[in-house]
Design a protein around this motif. Sequence first.
Motif, PDB file in Angstrom:
ATOM      1  N   GLY A   1       0.816  -1.210   0.000  1.00  0.00           N
ATOM      2  CA  GLY A   1       0.000   0.000   0.000  1.00  0.00           C
ATOM      3  C   GLY A   1       0.846   1.255   0.000  1.00  0.00           C
TER       4      GLY A   1
ATOM      5  N   LEU B   1      -3.610  -1.697   5.076  1.00  0.00           N
ATOM      6  CA  LEU B   1      -4.672  -1.841   4.097  1.00  0.00           C
ATOM      7  C   LEU B   1      -5.947  -2.470   4.659  1.00  0.00           C
ATOM      8  CD1 LEU B   1      -2.680  -2.928   0.904  1.00  0.00           C
ATOM      9  CD2 LEU B   1      -3.614  -0.671   1.449  1.00  0.00           C
TER      10      LEU B   1
ATOM     11  N   PRO C   1      -4.467   4.561   4.853  1.00  0.00           N
ATOM     12  CA  PRO C   1      -4.464   5.330   3.598  1.00  0.00           C
ATOM     13  C   PRO C   1      -4.937   6.767   3.764  1.00  0.00           C
ATOM     14  CG  PRO C   1      -5.342   3.132   3.243  1.00  0.00           C
ATOM     15  CD  PRO C   1      -5.204   3.309   4.732  1.00  0.00           C
TER      16      PRO C   1
END
Length: 245
Positions: free
Chosen positions: A37, A184, A191
């Motif tokens: 990620g 993630l 994120p």
Amino acid sequence: MGGTENSPDRSDDFTGLRAIFLNCTLKRSPELSHTSGLIDLSAGLMRDKGVDVEVVRPIDHPVATGVYPDMTEHGWEEDAWPALFEKIDRADILVIAGPIWLGDNSSVTKRIIERLYAMSGMTNPQGQYIYYGKVGGALISGNEDGIKHCAMNILYSLQHIGVTIPPAADAGWIGEAGPGPSYLDEGSGGPENDFTTRNTAFMTWNLMHLARMLKQAGGIPARGNVPGEWSKEGTSGLDPNPEYR
């Protein structure tokens, strides 16, 4: 507009640069890697700016353990490292990425650093050690403390073998201390974390800036740093290189 001889190139086009990300996860493809990620953030920005990017999971390949260039010459039946090193050798930017386990870098990260070291006695076309002219960074993921410790180990190791490290050359995400969601995982907040995203962006831009500067300059000047010309006074080649290689 691009830069002139007396001014830096401030354009956002980094076409011509190559980058390789080594995802030192313990998970083989296609298993989900949370480190990927962070890599996707950085690699996506690089690709958007024209950089040719490749991402490799060393765990997917039979990379032998050891500190020699080709471990099949030292008792191993197979070793994917020589082929992987060809990709690294072509790159201008090298990013080591991996997870934290027990507060430290993964075993795969450590193996890759050992194998990078195995090639460090080789030289580039200017006679310098092979990694001169490359720039390096570190990305760290996990759900326990240790980002700075892991990044220090990676960045120190890279500069020791000749890689140039730009400012703010590391980023990471660990979430809350102790068992919990990884980057993630749904609802982790990874994120969406501005601190991690900002640091990843800073690292990525600084890698591209410094890689372009070095490439345009023809690398690090080959003066006083060529092993074949080493001496205690730095003026002749009469004394042997103190390295075991």
